[in-house]
Write an enzyme that holds these catalytic residues in place. Structure first.
Site: not given
Ligand code: KIV
Length: 268
Positions: A51-52, A90, A121, A119, A186
């Protein structure tokens, strides 16, 4: 028939076996088919549709505005181009506030977009258990959790004090017991990431977590130096000395496999 070797597509079992034989795992974020096909061709083991993308693709200052529809769109673009790499997608902010919501949104990422794992968090063993029960593989994400930026106040190293380090260790074990297949750590001190990587039987992929993790991940736009803001200290511009995106990504892949990245300069 051609002479080209067609490499077998990677599964979570292959990734787990890499930890077993001490082979470092390479992971890079991907958000579209063009970059994904280069990343896949280079031989990166895992593509993370992170989600970056909210920050590097959409131009937001945090990952909070990213929606499940955004994740479905970008994950579909990536899985269309993928031949070999394992693909993680994510679950964005507020899409796993309870196990039912987690299940609904994770199932969409798998069924509609073709993700191989999702994924989430934080320490959410309740959500992890309900996803695992439905056959959805889960990657945990501890240490700096960007979706909680408004609670954290800033993107800074986590687990520097004994109490917070112990909480991250405990959460890692809790998530492993709940059934996660991978853990992303992270922005934590090298020593903490080393202990957790040794203690867990599942692979630990670090970002700003030092050389002793089982694998490494970076945000694609940071390592190609095409990000909007300042590159984080733990990242590295792999374009330096390379004339193409493909050779820069290959150099990152080899640096991870040979345990040459991250150096102390890129660690805490
Ligand atoms: O969203 C993302 O790119 C991430 C990485 C920083 C691990 O979660």
């Amino acid at each position: 028939m051609t002479n080209q070797t067609i490499e077998k597509a990677l599964s979570i079992i292959d990734i787990l076996a890499m930890k077993g034989r001490g082979e470092k795992i390479s992971c890079l974020t991907a958000y579209d088919a063009g970059f994904a096909s280069i990343i896949d061709r280079v031989g990166i083991d895992i593509m993370l549709v992170g989600d970056s993308l909210g920050m590097v693709v959409q131009g937001h200052t945090t990952t909070v505005p990213v929606t499940i529809d955004n994740m479905l769109y970008h994950t579909t673009c990536v899985t269309r181009a993928r031949k070999r790499a394992f693909v993680i997608s994510d679950l964005p902010f507020n899409t796993y506030s309870n196990p039912k919501a987690a299940l609904k949104n994770a199932a969409r990422l798998m069924q509609e977009a073709g993700a191989h794992m999702v994924k989430l968090e934080g320490a959410r063993p309740d959500c992890v258990r309900s996803l695992i029960q439905e056959g959805i593989p889960v990657c945990g994400h501890l240490g700096l959790q960007p979706q909680s930026i408004y609670q954290l106040g800033s993107y800074r190293v986590q687990g520097k004090e004994p109490l917070s380090a112990q909480k991250i260790r405990d959460d890692a074990l809790l998530l492993q017991d709940a059934g996660i297949g991978l853990l992303i750590l992270e922005c934590v001190p090298v020593s903490l990431a080393r202990e957790i990587s040794r203690e867990l039987t599942i692979p630990v992929i670090g970002i700003g977590a030092g050389i002793d993790c089982d694998g490494q991940v970076l945000v694609l736009y940071d390592m190609l130096d095409i990000g909007i803001g300042k590159r984080p200290r733990f990242s590295k511009n792999f374009m330096i000395g390379h004339e193409s995106v493909e050779s820069a990504i290959a150099s990152y892949h080899h640096a991870v496999k040979k345990a040459e990245f991250p150096s102390l300069e890129h660690s805490f």
